[in-house]
Motif scaffolding. Structure first.
Motif, PDB file in Angstrom:
ATOM      1  N   VAL A 153     101.665  -1.886  31.759  1.00 52.39           N
ATOM      2  CA  VAL A 153     102.987  -2.166  31.428  1.00 52.39           C
ATOM      3  C   VAL A 153     103.217  -3.505  30.524  1.00 52.39           C
ATOM      4  O   VAL A 153     102.120  -4.287  30.184  1.00 52.39           O
ATOM      5  CB  VAL A 153     104.003  -2.503  32.603  1.00 52.39           C
ATOM      6  N   ASP A 154     104.198  -3.578  29.950  1.00 48.44           N
ATOM      7  CA  ASP A 154     104.388  -4.777  29.099  1.00 48.44           C
ATOM      8  C   ASP A 154     104.636  -6.129  30.008  1.00 48.44           C
ATOM      9  O   ASP A 154     105.273  -5.874  30.905  1.00 48.44           O
ATOM     10  CB  ASP A 154     105.857  -4.623  28.192  1.00 48.44           C
ATOM     11  N   LEU A 155     104.066  -7.071  29.621  1.00 51.09           N
ATOM     12  CA  LEU A 155     104.099  -8.034  30.700  1.00 51.09           C
ATOM     13  C   LEU A 155     105.391  -8.850  30.495  1.00 51.09           C
ATOM     14  O   LEU A 155     105.849  -9.409  31.679  1.00 51.09           O
ATOM     15  CB  LEU A 155     102.845  -9.255  30.151  1.00 51.09           C
ATOM     16  N   HIS A 156     106.008  -9.036  29.565  1.00 44.75           N
ATOM     17  CA  HIS A 156     107.458  -9.640  29.684  1.00 44.75           C
ATOM     18  C   HIS A 156     108.277  -8.921  30.425  1.00 44.75           C
ATOM     19  O   HIS A 156     108.983  -9.515  31.403  1.00 44.75           O
ATOM     20  CB  HIS A 156     107.856  -9.868  28.142  1.00 44.75           C
ATOM     21  N   ASP A 157     108.255  -7.625  30.323  1.00 42.52           N
ATOM     22  CA  ASP A 157     109.265  -6.555  31.421  1.00 42.52           C
ATOM     23  C   ASP A 157     108.708  -6.869  32.714  1.00 42.52           C
ATOM     24  O   ASP A 157     109.627  -7.037  33.545  1.00 42.52           O
ATOM     25  CB  ASP A 157     108.986  -5.229  30.857  1.00 42.52           C
ATOM     26  N   LEU A 158     107.339  -6.728  32.851  1.00 39.47           N
ATOM     27  CA  LEU A 158     106.820  -7.086  34.336  1.00 39.47           C
ATOM     28  C   LEU A 158     107.220  -8.301  34.842  1.00 39.47           C
ATOM     29  O   LEU A 158     107.474  -8.440  36.128  1.00 39.47           O
ATOM     30  CB  LEU A 158     105.354  -6.832  34.182  1.00 39.47           C
ATOM     31  N   PHE A 159     107.004  -9.418  34.329  1.00 42.52           N
ATOM     32  CA  PHE A 159     107.258 -10.621  34.999  1.00 42.52           C
ATOM     33  C   PHE A 159     108.782 -10.830  34.861  1.00 42.52           C
ATOM     34  O   PHE A 159     109.191 -11.758  36.044  1.00 42.52           O
ATOM     35  CB  PHE A 159     106.521 -11.710  34.282  1.00 42.52           C
ATOM     36  N   ALA A 160     109.452 -10.333  34.209  1.00 37.04           N
ATOM     37  CA  ALA A 160     110.881 -10.431  34.323  1.00 37.04           C
ATOM     38  C   ALA A 160     111.522  -9.784  35.562  1.00 37.04           C
ATOM     39  O   ALA A 160     112.360 -10.292  36.474  1.00 37.04           O
ATOM     40  CB  ALA A 160     111.781  -9.815  33.300  1.00 37.04           C
ATOM     41  N   GLU A 161     110.947  -8.619  35.873  1.00 34.89           N
ATOM     42  CA  GLU A 161     111.074  -7.880  37.213  1.00 34.89           C
ATOM     43  C   GLU A 161     110.703  -8.793  38.381  1.00 34.89           C
ATOM     44  O   GLU A 161     111.209  -8.832  39.419  1.00 34.89           O
ATOM     45  CB  GLU A 161     110.656  -6.713  37.102  1.00 34.89           C
ATOM     46  N   HIS A 162     109.487  -9.101  38.311  1.00 36.00           N
ATOM     47  CA  HIS A 162     108.875 -10.017  39.535  1.00 36.00           C
ATOM     48  C   HIS A 162     109.726 -11.129  39.801  1.00 36.00           C
ATOM     49  O   HIS A 162     109.912 -11.505  40.889  1.00 36.00           O
ATOM     50  CB  HIS A 162     107.423 -10.432  39.369  1.00 36.00           C
ATOM     51  N   SER A 163     110.386 -11.986  38.524  1.00 37.27           N
ATOM     52  CA  SER A 163     110.977 -12.796  38.867  1.00 37.27           C
ATOM     53  C   SER A 163     112.241 -12.799  39.267  1.00 37.27           C
ATOM     54  O   SER A 163     112.878 -13.452  40.110  1.00 37.27           O
ATOM     55  CB  SER A 163     111.447 -13.671  37.454  1.00 37.27           C
ATOM     56  N   ARG A 164     112.663 -11.562  39.128  1.00 36.48           N
ATOM     57  CA  ARG A 164     114.350 -11.215  39.722  1.00 36.48           C
ATOM     58  C   ARG A 164     114.032 -10.724  41.236  1.00 36.48           C
ATOM     59  O   ARG A 164     114.737 -11.222  42.155  1.00 36.48           O
ATOM     60  CB  ARG A 164     114.747  -9.750  39.157  1.00 36.48           C
ATOM     61  N   VAL A 165     113.118 -10.171  41.744  1.00 33.32           N
ATOM     62  CA  VAL A 165     112.863  -9.689  43.169  1.00 33.32           C
ATOM     63  C   VAL A 165     112.383 -10.974  44.025  1.00 33.32           C
ATOM     64  O   VAL A 165     112.626 -10.890  45.146  1.00 33.32           O
ATOM     65  CB  VAL A 165     111.958  -8.369  43.277  1.00 33.32           C
ATOM     66  N   LEU A 166     112.040 -11.906  43.308  1.00 36.37           N
ATOM     67  CA  LEU A 166     111.338 -13.233  44.135  1.00 36.37           C
ATOM     68  C   LEU A 166     112.349 -14.107  44.430  1.00 36.37           C
ATOM     69  O   LEU A 166     113.137 -14.310  43.551  1.00 36.37           O
ATOM     70  CB  LEU A 166     110.206 -13.793  43.282  1.00 36.37           C
ATOM     71  N   LYS A 167     112.396 -14.576  45.672  1.00 34.02           N
ATOM     72  CA  LYS A 167     113.239 -15.956  45.869  1.00 34.02           C
ATOM     73  C   LYS A 167     112.762 -17.035  44.829  1.00 34.02           C
ATOM     74  O   LYS A 167     111.507 -17.006  44.803  1.00 34.02           O
ATOM     75  CB  LYS A 167     113.187 -16.067  47.294  1.00 34.02           C
ATOM     76  N   VAL A 168     113.589 -17.992  44.941  1.00 35.24           N
ATOM     77  CA  VAL A 168     113.142 -19.186  44.355  1.00 35.24           C
ATOM     78  C   VAL A 168     112.233 -19.924  45.173  1.00 35.24           C
ATOM     79  O   VAL A 168     112.605 -20.116  46.285  1.00 35.24           O
ATOM     80  CB  VAL A 168     114.380 -20.144  43.884  1.00 35.24           C
ATOM     81  N   GLY A 169     111.060 -20.305  44.567  1.00 36.43           N
ATOM     82  CA  GLY A 169     109.926 -20.845  45.393  1.00 36.43           C
ATOM     83  C   GLY A 169     108.889 -19.693  45.633  1.00 36.43           C
ATOM     84  O   GLY A 169     107.893 -19.975  46.421  1.00 36.43           O
ATOM     85  N   GLN A 226      86.695   0.775  25.370  1.00 39.09           N
ATOM     86  CA  GLN A 226      86.055   1.758  26.255  1.00 39.09           C
ATOM     87  C   GLN A 226      86.700   1.706  27.419  1.00 39.09           C
ATOM     88  O   GLN A 226      87.080   2.958  27.831  1.00 39.09           O
ATOM     89  CB  GLN A 226      84.707   1.494  26.278  1.00 39.09           C
ATOM     90  N   ILE A 227      87.187   0.842  28.186  1.00 39.48           N
ATOM     91  CA  ILE A 227      87.737   0.451  29.359  1.00 39.48           C
ATOM     92  C   ILE A 227      89.173   1.104  29.349  1.00 39.48           C
ATOM     93  O   ILE A 227      89.902   1.762  30.119  1.00 39.48           O
ATOM     94  CB  ILE A 227      87.592  -0.723  29.907  1.00 39.48           C
ATOM     95  N   ASN A 228      89.757   0.496  28.173  1.00 40.19           N
ATOM     96  CA  ASN A 228      91.248   1.041  28.048  1.00 40.19           C
ATOM     97  C   ASN A 228      91.231   2.473  27.883  1.00 40.19           C
ATOM     98  O   ASN A 228      92.156   3.340  28.323  1.00 40.19           O
ATOM     99  CB  ASN A 228      91.679   0.645  26.624  1.00 40.19           C
ATOM    100  N   ALA A 229      90.236   3.372  27.058  1.00 41.89           N
ATOM    101  CA  ALA A 229      90.143   4.386  27.000  1.00 41.89           C
ATOM    102  C   ALA A 229      89.988   5.259  28.311  1.00 41.89           C
ATOM    103  O   ALA A 229      90.539   6.537  28.587  1.00 41.89           O
ATOM    104  CB  ALA A 229      89.187   5.040  25.861  1.00 41.89           C
ATOM    105  N   HIS A 230      89.177   4.624  29.020  1.00 45.38           N
ATOM    106  CA  HIS A 230      88.700   5.616  30.181  1.00 45.38           C
ATOM    107  C   HIS A 230      89.758   5.488  31.332  1.00 45.38           C
ATOM    108  O   HIS A 230      89.889   6.485  31.894  1.00 45.38           O
ATOM    109  CB  HIS A 230      87.643   4.623  30.800  1.00 45.38           C
ATOM    110  N   PHE A 231      90.670   4.483  31.422  1.00 48.47           N
ATOM    111  CA  PHE A 231      91.629   4.299  32.361  1.00 48.47           C
ATOM    112  C   PHE A 231      93.104   4.623  31.708  1.00 48.47           C
ATOM    113  O   PHE A 231      94.073   4.451  32.318  1.00 48.47           O
ATOM    114  CB  PHE A 231      91.820   3.086  33.016  1.00 48.47           C
ATOM    115  N   GLU A 232      93.292   4.898  30.416  1.00 51.23           N
ATOM    116  CA  GLU A 232      94.317   5.133  29.743  1.00 51.23           C
ATOM    117  C   GLU A 232      95.355   3.991  29.833  1.00 51.23           C
ATOM    118  O   GLU A 232      96.591   3.846  30.083  1.00 51.23           O
ATOM    119  CB  GLU A 232      95.103   6.470  30.129  1.00 51.23           C
ATOM    120  N   CYS A 233      94.818   2.827  29.927  1.00 46.61           N
ATOM    121  CA  CYS A 233      95.508   1.550  29.876  1.00 46.61           C
ATOM    122  C   CYS A 233      95.607   0.548  28.651  1.00 46.61           C
ATOM    123  O   CYS A 233      95.021   1.201  27.582  1.00 46.61           O
ATOM    124  CB  CYS A 233      95.008   0.640  30.933  1.00 46.61           C
ATOM    125  N   ASN A 234      96.186  -0.381  28.619  1.00 51.03           N
ATOM    126  CA  ASN A 234      96.253  -1.403  27.527  1.00 51.03           C
ATOM    127  C   ASN A 234      96.015  -2.738  28.243  1.00 51.03           C
ATOM    128  O   ASN A 234      96.971  -3.592  28.527  1.00 51.03           O
ATOM    129  CB  ASN A 234      97.790  -1.442  26.968  1.00 51.03           C
TER     130      ASN A 234
END
Length: 297
Positions: free
Chosen positions: A183-199, A222-230
């Motif tokens: 996934v895109d890291l900015h999108d991922l961490f925005a969502e974790h920041s949303r679901v986490l309580k402060v602290g 090669q690892i990217n190609a093997h797992f279809e990831c980025n």
């Protein structure tokens, strides 16, 4: 833990499980990839004690436990040792979540077949919610929870980790264990920041390419190609966290700790063909294995 459970895929369906369609074609590809994935390495290792992981291991190999390579039980002992190392990796991640109470909720983003969720519940006694794009993985994880009679406290859902079905501030802790490269890291961490309580505490263990190398190496490709990831760089992780109110409290280079796992796995019957890329990239410094723990502020 019930050690009598084998790796036979669980076919029981959860009629309450809503399976949304993929938002993007890439997500559809990833869902199909993991729905179709049946590498014996993940299942054989999980058969050791019923904890089915989708990550790698850390720690020194216990050569005494391996015994004589000519022993008829040598391969079984090797698989048991590989599984011990991958469970040690999960224990390390969970140890960085901080003070979690039995009334708290944890979120495993990219939960796979649910091994880390079971370990988290056993460690903290809390509720653990997992998300995965794979309906097959979610069914397996929920089937294991039912067998262990913890289905009221441990649950996997089929959904996108960039849009999780949790209330804002609901989670005391959350993590990605080798799943953030999809996934895109900015999108991922925005969502974790949303679901986490402060602290609340976020933890990730991940492979990342080393910016000091200059660009992703041929091994990383090669690892990217093997797992279809980025695979992302460590710099990208830290920048995206800073942009989303996640302040790192620990950044630990686990590269020397994971090499023994890969070197041992390369001698087993469970090789998948990607072992050389991991070993060489860790050795030449182009790839790193890191833990980052960050607090939501």
């Amino acid at each position: 833990m019930d050690s009598s459970v084998t790796s036979t895929e669980l076919t029981a369906t959860d009629t309450s499980l809503f399976i949304p369609g993929p938002v993007t074609p890439y997500q559809g590809d990833i869902a199909r990839y993991w729905d179709g994935e049946a590498r014996p390495v993940n299942l054989r290792l999980g058969d050791v004690d019923g904890l089915y992981h989708h990550h790698y291991g850390i720690g020194e190999v216990d050569h005494a436990a391996l015994g004589d390579a000519q022993d008829s039980e040598a391969e079984k002992k090797l698989i048991t040792e590989l599984h011990r190392l991958e469970s040690a990796q999960a224990e390390l991640l969970l140890s960085h979540l901080g003070d979690i109470g039995s009334d708290d909720t944890l979120v495993d983003a990219g939960c796979g077949r649910g091994g880390s969720m079971v370990m988290a519940h056993e460690r903290f006694g809390c509720r653990v919610e997992g998300v995965t794009l794979s309906a097959k993985q979610a069914a397996f994880a929920n089937g294991r929870a039912r067998e262990l009679r913890i289905e009221d406290r441990v649950r996997a859902r089929v959904c996108n980790m960039l849009s999780m079905p949790f209330e804002t501030g609901q989670a005391a802790g959350s993590w990605n264990n080798e799943s953030s490269m999809y996934v895109d890291l900015h999108d991922l961490f925005a969502e974790h920041s949303r679901v986490l309580k402060v602290g609340g505490r976020y933890v990730t263990i991940t492979g990342c390419w080393n910016p000091r190398y200059g660009q992703p190496s041929k091994w990383v490709s090669q690892i990217n190609a093997h797992f279809e990831c980025n695979i992302h760089s460590r710099r990208e992780y830290l920048r995206a966290m800073a942009d989303n109110r996640l302040v790192p409290q620990a950044v630990i280079d686990l590269t020397p700790d994971t090499l023994p796992y890969w070197e041992l796995r390369a001698t087993s019957s469970l090789v998948t063909g990607i072992e050389e890329a991991f070993i060489n990239s860790y050795r030449d410094g182009s790839f790193q294995y890191v833990l980052i723990a960050a607090d939501r502020v």
